[in-house]
Design a protein around this motif. Structure first.
Motif, PDB file in Angstrom:
ATOM      1  N   LEU A   1       0.813  -1.218   0.000  1.00  0.00           N
ATOM      2  CA  LEU A   1       0.000   0.000   0.000  1.00  0.00           C
ATOM      3  C   LEU A   1       0.844   1.265   0.000  1.00  0.00           C
ATOM      4  N   THR A   2       2.059   1.189   0.523  1.00  0.00           N
ATOM      5  CA  THR A   2       2.903   2.387   0.587  1.00  0.00           C
ATOM      6  C   THR A   2       3.968   2.413  -0.502  1.00  0.00           C
ATOM      7  N   GLU A   3       4.050   1.362  -1.279  1.00  0.00           N
ATOM      8  CA  GLU A   3       5.123   1.227  -2.263  1.00  0.00           C
ATOM      9  C   GLU A   3       5.187   2.413  -3.224  1.00  0.00           C
ATOM     10  N   LYS A   4       4.055   2.812  -3.783  1.00  0.00           N
ATOM     11  CA  LYS A   4       4.051   3.909  -4.750  1.00  0.00           C
ATOM     12  C   LYS A   4       4.409   5.237  -4.086  1.00  0.00           C
ATOM     13  N   LEU A   5       3.887   5.469  -2.882  1.00  0.00           N
ATOM     14  CA  LEU A   5       4.209   6.714  -2.187  1.00  0.00           C
ATOM     15  C   LEU A   5       5.695   6.819  -1.905  1.00  0.00           C
ATOM     16  N   LEU A   6       6.277   5.729  -1.411  1.00  0.00           N
ATOM     17  CA  LEU A   6       7.678   5.751  -1.027  1.00  0.00           C
ATOM     18  C   LEU A   6       8.616   5.729  -2.226  1.00  0.00           C
ATOM     19  N   ALA A   7       8.072   5.421  -3.411  1.00  0.00           N
ATOM     20  CA  ALA A   7       8.892   5.463  -4.634  1.00  0.00           C
ATOM     21  C   ALA A   7       9.167   6.899  -5.079  1.00  0.00           C
ATOM     22  N   ASP A   8       8.400   7.848  -4.545  1.00  0.00           N
ATOM     23  CA  ASP A   8       8.607   9.268  -4.848  1.00  0.00           C
ATOM     24  C   ASP A   8       9.721   9.790  -3.943  1.00  0.00           C
TER      25      ASP A   8
ATOM     26  N   VAL B   1      10.897  12.701  -3.284  1.00  0.00           N
ATOM     27  CA  VAL B   1      10.552  13.884  -2.495  1.00  0.00           C
ATOM     28  C   VAL B   1       9.710  13.484  -1.286  1.00  0.00           C
ATOM     29  N   TYR B   2       8.688  12.649  -1.531  1.00  0.00           N
ATOM     30  CA  TYR B   2       7.820  12.186  -0.444  1.00  0.00           C
ATOM     31  C   TYR B   2       8.635  11.385   0.573  1.00  0.00           C
ATOM     32  N   LEU B   3       9.462  10.465   0.072  1.00  0.00           N
ATOM     33  CA  LEU B   3      10.288   9.648   0.958  1.00  0.00           C
ATOM     34  C   LEU B   3      11.209  10.538   1.789  1.00  0.00           C
ATOM     35  N   GLY B   4      11.762  11.568   1.162  1.00  0.00           N
ATOM     36  CA  GLY B   4      12.643  12.472   1.879  1.00  0.00           C
ATOM     37  C   GLY B   4      11.936  13.172   3.034  1.00  0.00           C
TER      38      GLY B   4
END
Length: 256
Positions: free
Chosen positions: A196-203, A205-208
């Motif tokens: 569920l978080t894979e796509k978000l954390l692939a960004d 900027v978001y991960l940072g």
């Protein structure tokens, strides 16, 4: 003398949302500690895969397809576990979802869906399994909450409301049911690597942004939820109830 208290031999656990992600890891971890595990979710294929892994550990697995928001299906699932395994000692309330809407855009349908999936399902399983645990004079319940129930995040107001309510529900159930030998606690995760978080954390900027808010400087690995879950449902935590353990890399202590 002390370490055997972490073992779960002869215990029967029930885990909701057990087909993947944050539900799957503790389900397998409980089996590694010696428990037989009932797995509840909506997707048969996911459940069968987790059941296969648990059986490879030499434990019993009971995959059950159910809608966790429907009382009759919750009652049927718990009844099936008791009929198959004889008892329910441990409940991990993990089933949940999120829709990342800004507050002004939340619809009635989104509100109802998130509330029912996250909060109603947890109460239904706690209530139904709690009756069985009361009869036994023993039970361990762990509600999977979130740091969003403790601190304010930018989106997901309904999700946050459900998780804050879950933290408070944990306290009230612990207060009511301690006399029955039932301990009720919670786990509050921050960001973990899941489907569920894979796509978000692939960004990047978001991960940072996530990493910048986390004193340990990274997101969590799913296996890092296993130890806290096993602890809270084991005899090692016999004198722990009404608490929510934040497994968050220090995020909830972050100061500006």
């Amino acid at each position: 003398m002390y370490l055997p208290s972490f073992q779960l031999g002869q215990k029967v656990a029930l885990v909701t949302g057990a087909g993947r992600g944050i539900g799957k890891a503790p389900a397998i971890g409980l089996a590694e500690a010696g428990a037989d595990v009932a797995l509840i979710a909506r997707t048969q294929n996911d459940l069968e895969q987790v059941a296969k892994e648990i059986r490879a550990l030499g434990r019993q697995a009971y995959p059950i397809v159910a809608d966790v928001t429907v009382r009759e299906q919750v009652e049927g699932a718990v009844r099936q576990v008791v009929e198959s395994a004889g008892r329910v000692d441990i409940l991990i309330n993990n089933a949940g979802m999120n829709i990342r809407s800004q507050a002004l855009a939340v619809t009635d349908e989104e509100w109802d869906q998130i509330m029912q999936t996250n909060l109603k399902s947890a109460f239904l399983f706690a209530q139904v399994a709690g009756r069985q645990m009361k009869e036994q004079g023993y039970g361990r319940i762990v509600n999977i909450a979130s740091v969003a129930g403790q601190v304010a995040l930018r989106t997901g107001v309904v999700y946050a409301a459900t998780k804050a309510a879950m933290i408070q529900m944990t306290k009230v159930l612990a207060l009511e049911w301690g006399k029955y030998g039932i301990n009720v606690n919670g786990i509050g995760p921050w960001y973990f690597k899941t489907p569920l978080t894979e796509k978000l954390l692939a960004d990047p900027v978001y991960l940072g942004e996530i990493v910048a808010r986390t004193p340990l400087g990274r997101v969590g690995e799913l296996e890092e939820l296993v130890g806290p879950a096993v602890f809270l449902v084991s005899d090692a935590a016999n004198y722990v109830t009404g608490q929510t353990l934040f497994v968050d890399g220090g995020m909830t202590i972050y100061g500006f």
